[in-house]
Design an enzyme around this catalytic site. Structure first.
Site, PDB file in Angstrom:
ATOM      1  N   ARG A 254     -25.730  -2.586   6.362  1.00  0.00           N
ATOM      2  CA  ARG A 254     -25.179  -3.923   6.166  1.00  0.00           C
ATOM      3  C   ARG A 254     -26.035  -4.780   7.118  1.00  0.00           C
ATOM      4  NH1 ARG A 254     -20.076  -5.109   2.985  1.00  0.00           N
ATOM      5  NH2 ARG A 254     -21.238  -4.375   1.091  1.00  0.00           N
TER       6      ARG A 254
ATOM      7  N   LYS B  91       0.829  -1.357   0.059  1.00  0.00           N
ATOM      8  CA  LYS B  91       0.006  -0.134  -0.103  1.00  0.00           C
ATOM      9  C   LYS B  91       0.904   1.296  -0.039  1.00  0.00           C
ATOM     10  CE  LYS B  91      -4.304   1.180   2.214  1.00  0.00           C
ATOM     11  NZ  LYS B  91      -5.492   0.552   2.976  1.00  0.00           N
TER      12      LYS B  91
ATOM     13  N   GLU C 122     -19.852  -5.929   9.500  1.00  0.00           N
ATOM     14  CA  GLU C 122     -20.887  -5.206  10.259  1.00  0.00           C
ATOM     15  C   GLU C 122     -21.849  -6.060  10.777  1.00  0.00           C
ATOM     16  OE1 GLU C 122     -19.638  -4.180   7.088  1.00  0.00           O
ATOM     17  OE2 GLU C 122     -18.813  -2.561   7.666  1.00  0.00           O
TER      18      GLU C 122
HETATM   19  C1  TPP Z   1     -19.124  -2.356   4.035  1.00  0.00           C
HETATM   20  C2  TPP Z   1     -17.734  -1.347   4.236  1.00  0.00           C
HETATM   21  N1  TPP Z   1     -17.441  -1.030   5.500  1.00  0.00           N
HETATM   22  C3  TPP Z   1     -16.229  -0.452   5.681  1.00  0.00           C
HETATM   23  C4  TPP Z   1     -15.592   0.155   4.720  1.00  0.00           C
HETATM   24  C5  TPP Z   1     -14.447   1.292   4.848  1.00  0.00           C
HETATM   25  N2  TPP Z   1     -13.493   0.827   4.063  1.00  0.00           N
HETATM   26  C6  TPP Z   1     -12.864   1.365   2.950  1.00  0.00           C
HETATM   27  S1  TPP Z   1     -11.388   1.027   2.412  1.00  0.00           S
HETATM   28  C7  TPP Z   1     -11.389  -0.178   3.769  1.00  0.00           C
HETATM   29  C8  TPP Z   1     -10.197  -1.149   3.855  1.00  0.00           C
HETATM   30  C9  TPP Z   1     -10.338  -2.191   2.567  1.00  0.00           C
HETATM   31  O1  TPP Z   1      -9.035  -2.715   2.981  1.00  0.00           O
HETATM   32  P1  TPP Z   1      -8.631  -3.785   1.314  1.00  0.00           P
HETATM   33  O2  TPP Z   1      -9.898  -4.512   0.802  1.00  0.00           O
HETATM   34  O3  TPP Z   1      -7.444  -4.694   2.086  1.00  0.00           O
HETATM   35  O4  TPP Z   1      -8.006  -2.624   0.469  1.00  0.00           O
HETATM   36  P2  TPP Z   1      -6.692  -1.511   0.670  1.00  0.00           P
HETATM   37  O5  TPP Z   1      -7.346  -0.387   1.073  1.00  0.00           O
HETATM   38  O6  TPP Z   1      -5.762  -2.317   1.525  1.00  0.00           O
HETATM   39  O7  TPP Z   1      -6.078  -1.610  -0.909  1.00  0.00           O
HETATM   40  C10 TPP Z   1     -12.337  -0.012   4.608  1.00  0.00           C
HETATM   41  C11 TPP Z   1     -12.726  -0.731   5.752  1.00  0.00           C
HETATM   42  C12 TPP Z   1     -16.282   0.174   3.466  1.00  0.00           C
HETATM   43  N3  TPP Z   1     -15.820   0.862   2.345  1.00  0.00           N
HETATM   44  N4  TPP Z   1     -17.270  -0.845   3.251  1.00  0.00           N
END
Ligand code: TPP
Length: 645
Positions: free
Chosen positions: A409, A292, A381
């Site tokens: 959700r 990242k 969630e």
């Molecule tokens: C249902 C839901 N819960 C929480 C989020 C907030 N959120 C956005 S990006 C993220 C992290 C995602 O991690 P990953 O899939 O590993 O992607 P990365 O950012 O590491 O590339 C979160 C928790 C969301 N977008 N959707």
């Protein structure tokens, strides 16, 4: 025609207006393009804001996917979509990318109405495998057997139930589905849970990695074999299953063909692998290891969580720029974070729960002080709510903090697992109301409406920091049942808010100001817009009453009877949807009690509100200070109420 922007596009990037242009490049030019694309993202995001770390981490993957696949015919689905800036830039939106997340500009997430390359609208996580599977089965049913369907999902997003559900379904279908697992060991905060451990094991296993190289050597031959590739692929699969991974590979056990892990920053290798995988039928997963923030030292080596969405920054020094109008009042989320620690230190039954929003909700403050009583359960969630319910059955008082939009959700869990059993779970709904630049997928528009119809549920919204604190205090008192407290994104209004805790009697509002002609009933933070508008009313000699209701459920009926015996013109204001929301609850009360009252409701109209600053959106939805003044004027004018001088 290429519009000039002040952001420099390198010599390769400047020629690319679609993936067709990209495919004209030679494979050995792709890594140079990656450098240019990365720089363009950094240049724009440093000045315009947005998500950074995730998009930088998939630059090579993005280029390789569009290079190897025939997009937009082949369907590429990004999970969450916060990492899709490179995708937007390569698919015809390069010159308008500086409008990203700005009012009436590009959306910060893939959006079907924006581009044919955005095959599926996203923002909430973990939907990509379900969506791509749906597409692939539909394509098959349409006789389109060559079409490829690719879901790109992060390791954080892979932790959600829906992603597991989709894998479970996909493993039983024989369709062209490729899942790219973009594994950077991070969610927004560090990834959590057993899957993370598993992915780390599989990525670092020496035996496995040696074996993997053998697989790729065999795979390398597949392309050359053309129609016979499938036979070889089966052999490869056999090799993987029987000798290298055994049946213990999680994805293999779900009937996916698992490939990797591979270096997600080696563009040339990625292209080769993706081309090979095209020829392997059925559900496949390619495990890519990425970093990242890759390629931008402050983001790559610094605090990865901070660089997820850093705000504006000096791209040369990596210094994050603090907002010019420095707010001295705290953010609501920090009031929550500080208060939960304070309460938990007094009441040892309190626990904190977050589905992957540890920093975003400021529950990281509790994690730091009381790690054994703080739970980051991953992007889950539904689980967060039922897990909290389980804790509550054993006498714990869970403060389950979920952004309003993500609470959508877990609706069944709130009803079925918490409310029916009348369990004392405290739902702290952060980001209630319009959130700003994240737009339609992220606005917390609906929670008042969808919570107030649930029996047993207390629905409250503080107007300021002190009230948030006191509602949290009240919610942890014995036997309160399900209790929700919603508050907005951003700063409150008070400097001196850390005052001694006071219980707020459930279902009581407060009179902020008496008046003569019109009464305004507010819920939550927009009460402050009313207070600002009062200055104008005072100048005009208008005496407008203002009541801060604090609770949507139960309503302060005693106070409402008093109000309606004095006023027959009412304005309601809320930072939530008008349909079924707070204003609706007042209308229902009026109807139930046969009052004859004229009501004007201010709030979010029946449409999906796009992105912009919160101020722009409040203005668009007509519930900012200006709109309140206008609403009062229109009532005064239409009813010819004489101004009281
Ligand atoms: C249902 C839901 N819960 C929480 C989020 C907030 N959120 C956005 S990006 C993220 C992290 C995602 O991690 P990953 O899939 O590993 O992607 P990365 O950012 O590491 O590339 C979160 C928790 C969301 N977008 N959707």
């Amino acid at each position: 025609m290429t519009k000039k922007t002040k952001y420099i596009q390198g010599p390769l990037l400047s020629k690319i207006n679609s993936p067709d242009d990209l495919r004209l490049l030679k494979k050995n030019q792709l890594s140079e393009l990656a450098t240019e694309l990365r720089q363009y993202i950094i240049d724009v995001v440093s000045e315009k804001g947005g998500h950074l770390g995730a998009s930088l981490g998939v630059v090579e993957l993005t280029i390789a996917l569009h290079y190897a696949f025939n997009t937009p015919e082949d369907q590429l689905v990004w999970d969450v979509g916060h990492q899709a800036y490179g995708h937007k830039i390569l698919t015809g939106r390069k010159d308008i990318f500086p409008t990203n997340r700005i009012y009436q500009g590009l959306s910060g997430f893939p959006k079907r109405s924006e581009s044919v390359f955005d095959t599926f609208g996203v923002g909430h996580s973990s939907t990509s495998i379900s969506a791509a599977l749906g597409m692939s089965i539909a394509s098959q049913s349409n006789g389109d057997n060559d079409k490829q369907h690719i879901a790109v999902i992060g390791d954080g997003s892979m932790t959600a139930g829906i992603a597991f559900e989709a894998l479970n379904h996909a493993g039983a279908e024989n369709t062209n589905l490729l899942v790219i697992l973009n594994d950077n060991c991070m969610s927004i905060d560090p990834a959590v849970g057993a899957l993370k451990e598993y992915l780390t094991d599989i990525s670092t296993s020496h035996v496995y990695n040696k074996a993997k190289n053998r697989i790729w050597r065999i795979l390398g031959k597949i392309n050359k074999l053309g129609p016979n590739a499938q036979g070889i692929a089966k052999k490869v699969e056999g090799v993987i299953k029987s000798t290298l991974l055994g049946e213990s590979n999680y994805f293999e056990s779900l009937n996916f063909r698992y490939f990797g892990p591979i270096d997600g920053h080696d563009t040339k290798h990625l292209v080769d692998v993706l081309n090979d995988l095209k020829n392997i039928p059925g559900p496949k997963i390619l495990h890519c290891l990425t970093v990242k923030g890759k390629g931008y030292t402050p983001a790559e080596d610094g605090d990865t969580t901070r660089w997820h969405a850093p705000g504006l920054f000096n791209k040369d020094t990596g210094e994050i720029i603090k907002s010019e109008k420095k707010k001295t009042t705290p953010k609501y989320q920090d009031v929550f974070g500080d208060t939960i620690v304070e309460l938990a230190n007094k009441n040892d039954q309190i626990v904190g729960v977050t589905p992957a929003m540890l920093s975003g909700s400021s529950l990281n403050k509790m994690m730091k002080e009381l790690p054994k009583r703080t739970f980051d359960v991953g992007i889950a969630e539904q689980h967060a709510v039922t897990f909290s319910a389980g804790m509550a059955t054993q006498g714990k008082i869970p403060f389950c903090n979920i952004y309003s939009t993500f609470m959508q959700r877990a609706y069944d869990q709130v009803i079925h697992d918490v409310a029916i059993q009348n369990l004392n779970v405290v739902f702290c709904l952060d980001r209630g109301g319009l959130v700003g630049a994240d737009g339609a997928t992220h606005h917390g528009a609906f929670d008042i409406a969808f919570f107030r119809c649930i029996p047993n549920m207390i629905v409250s919204a503080p107007m300021n920091e002190k009230e948030l604190r006191n509602l949290m205090y009240t919610a942890q008192l014995p036997n309160q049942g399900p209790f929700s407290i919603r508050y907005p994104r951003g700063n409150g209004v008070m400097l001196d808010w850390k005052t001694p805790f006071e219980e707020i009697a459930i279902g009581t509002g407060e009179k902020i100001k008496d008046g003569e002609q019109i009464a305004i009933l507010s819920i939550g933070h927009p009460g402050n817009f009313v207070i600002s508008a009062q200055k104008q009313f005072l100048k005009e000699g208008l005496h407008i009453a203002h009541y801060n209701m604090r609770f949507v459920k139960p309503l302060d009926e005693k106070m409402l009877h008093k109000i309606f015996s004095k006023f027959d013109k009412i304005i309601t204001i809320e930072d939530g949807c008008l349909l079924g929301g707070f204003g609706s609850s007042i209308l229902e009360f009026i109807a139930r009690n046969n009052y004859n009252i004229a009501v004007k409701m201010l709030g979010i109209p029946d449409e999906f509100i796009q992105h912009g600053t919160q101020e722009q959106l409040h203005n668009y939805c007509h519930y900012d200070e200006k709109a309140i003044i206008k609403a009062v004027h229109s009532i005064v004018e239409t009813t010819s109420v004489s101004q009281v001088g």
